[in-house]
Design a protein around this motif. Structure first.
Motif, PDB file in Angstrom:
ATOM      1  N   THR A   6      27.091  80.073 -26.268  1.00 41.82           N
ATOM      2  CA  THR A   6      27.297  81.057 -25.797  1.00 41.82           C
ATOM      3  C   THR A   6      27.326  82.146 -26.410  1.00 41.82           C
ATOM      4  N   SER A   8      27.249  85.580 -24.659  1.00 45.25           N
ATOM      5  CA  SER A   8      28.741  86.539 -23.713  1.00 45.25           C
ATOM      6  C   SER A   8      29.247  85.747 -23.573  1.00 45.25           C
ATOM      7  N   CYS A  14      27.394  90.638 -17.463  1.00 46.51           N
ATOM      8  CA  CYS A  14      26.249  89.705 -16.886  1.00 46.51           C
ATOM      9  C   CYS A  14      24.926  89.666 -17.276  1.00 46.51           C
ATOM     10  N   TYR A  22      29.409  88.117 -16.613  1.00 44.70           N
ATOM     11  CA  TYR A  22      29.237  87.312 -17.229  1.00 44.70           C
ATOM     12  C   TYR A  22      30.212  86.095 -16.318  1.00 44.70           C
ATOM     13  N   CYS A  26      26.999  84.202 -13.809  1.00 50.47           N
ATOM     14  CA  CYS A  26      26.605  83.593 -13.978  1.00 50.47           C
ATOM     15  C   CYS A  26      26.979  82.759 -14.529  1.00 50.47           C
ATOM     16  N   GLY A  27      28.281  82.844 -15.313  1.00 51.15           N
ATOM     17  CA  GLY A  27      28.861  81.996 -15.776  1.00 51.15           C
ATOM     18  C   GLY A  27      29.889  80.394 -15.040  1.00 51.15           C
ATOM     19  N   SER A  48      19.729  84.103 -17.001  1.00 43.28           N
ATOM     20  CA  SER A  48      20.810  84.326 -18.405  1.00 43.28           C
ATOM     21  C   SER A  48      21.067  82.409 -19.186  1.00 43.28           C
TER      22      SER A  48
END
Length: 137
Positions: A6, A8, A14, A22, A26-27, A48
């Protein structure tokens, strides 16, 4: 938890370009806390996943008939932005949808983009990436 590198943090904007962090955007799909509710949201979450090098999520959201057996993401390719150009169908009321997008990246110091029309279908109620037609740079 899926294997990823990762880039981010949960509180960073995001990568997909929406106005959420994020972690909240999308996380949550990458963590498996929720499923993308539309074809466009799946497209954004897959973009992402390329940004954060989450190959597991990409494979999980790829239709079983077109999914490769493995995916080796290039850590030298830096995704820099996503433009959604158009969508057709792909809502909670559809079984199929398309998303036309342009994804921008830098690789080996050269800026470029990928322009694609992607097709999505539902598999057991969840959106899945079926395939895409590359429209050039």
């Amino acid at each position: 938890m899926p294997r990823s590198r990762t880039k981010s943090s949960a509180t960073a904007p995001c990568p997909c370009g929406r106005e959420q962090s994020y972690g909240d955007c999308c996380g949550r799909f990458h963590r498996g806390d929720a499923a993308a509710p539309t074809a466009e949201r799946l497209m954004r979450s897959r973009y992402s996943a390329f940004v954060v090098l989450n190959a597991d999520y990409l494979l999980q959201t790829w239709h079983p008939t077109t999914r490769p057996s493995a995916l080796d993401l290039d850590p030298g390719q830096h995704w820099t932005g996503l433009d959604i150009l158009s969508t057709a169908n792909g809502s909670a009321f559809h079984q199929e949808g398309t998303v036309e997008f342009r994804a921008h990246f830098v690789h080996e110091g050269h800026a470029d983009s990928q322009h694609e029309v992607s097709r999505f279908v539902r598999v057991d109620g969840a959106w899945s990436y079926l395939d895409g037609q590359n429209s050039g740079s």
